[in-house]
Design a protein around this motif. Sequence first.
Motif, mmCIF file in Angstrom:
data_model
loop_
_atom_site.group_PDB
_atom_site.id
_atom_site.type_symbol
_atom_site.label_atom_id
_atom_site.label_comp_id
_atom_site.label_asym_id
_atom_site.label_seq_id
_atom_site.Cartn_x
_atom_site.Cartn_y
_atom_site.Cartn_z
ATOM 1 N N SER A 5 4.081 -7.669 -13.494
ATOM 2 C CA SER A 5 4.681 -8.999 -13.434
ATOM 3 C C SER A 5 4.744 -9.480 -11.989
ATOM 4 O O SER A 5 4.572 -8.698 -11.043
ATOM 5 C CB SER A 5 6.097 -8.946 -14.014
ATOM 6 N N GLU A 6 5.003 -10.750 -11.816
ATOM 7 C CA GLU A 6 5.151 -11.339 -10.476
ATOM 8 C C GLU A 6 6.277 -10.637 -9.721
ATOM 9 O O GLU A 6 6.163 -10.379 -8.520
ATOM 10 C CB GLU A 6 5.430 -12.843 -10.608
ATOM 11 N N LYS A 10 5.939 -8.608 -6.138
ATOM 12 C CA LYS A 10 6.772 -8.899 -4.967
ATOM 13 C C LYS A 10 7.408 -7.633 -4.422
ATOM 14 O O LYS A 10 7.487 -7.434 -3.210
ATOM 15 C CB LYS A 10 7.850 -9.931 -5.314
ATOM 16 N N LYS A 11 7.859 -6.757 -5.324
ATOM 17 C CA LYS A 11 8.448 -5.481 -4.901
ATOM 18 C C LYS A 11 7.400 -4.618 -4.204
ATOM 19 O O LYS A 11 7.685 -3.972 -3.189
ATOM 20 C CB LYS A 11 9.031 -4.731 -6.094
ATOM 21 N N PHE A 155 4.175 2.654 -4.568
ATOM 22 C CA PHE A 155 4.523 1.245 -4.405
ATOM 23 C C PHE A 155 4.781 0.547 -5.726
ATOM 24 O O PHE A 155 5.248 -0.564 -5.742
ATOM 25 C CB PHE A 155 3.442 0.509 -3.608
ATOM 26 N N SER A 156 4.469 1.219 -6.827
ATOM 27 C CA SER A 156 4.670 0.569 -8.126
ATOM 28 C C SER A 156 6.065 0.777 -8.649
ATOM 29 O O SER A 156 6.831 1.546 -8.172
ATOM 30 C CB SER A 156 3.652 1.086 -9.130
#
Length: 156
Positions: A5-6, A10-11, A155-156
Amino acid sequence: MNFLSEQDNKKMIKKAGEFLEGDFHVIINYSGMPLVNLSSPLLDPTGVSGSANVNRAEKTFAHDIDQMGTVQACRSCVKAVVETINSCTDTEHKPLRTILFRRYIKGDFDLWIYQDLNMSRSKYTRLRKQALLEFAQRSESYSQKYDVKGMMPSFS
């Protein structure tokens, strides 16, 4: 096809930027690798500087072995990050690799980068976020390749 998702993107962008601006430079320092070597995709540093004094106490020797392991782990992490950056898109319209290298390895100011690339600040900001996202998405495979999962964040 959009896997995340967006909000997730961003995270990932935020975490990748924080890693490249913070922890990565500490890892570079521990690796002992000069920044000039980081421009090459074929990093192959040799040896570890230091004394070869064989008359050290056993405890000191064990400590040195542990430190050498840390140095080697940091070098592997640096290689993983540089190879990840080198794998990113770098075309005239999407100079993502160039942005990552200049901003996070060389430490160039954003102003210098977007002026050299002949683009507006807003386009540069958008492409820098895109570059961080691509870095984050590609980093998992290089983290596995160099066995540095504990040093490179997920990073996910």
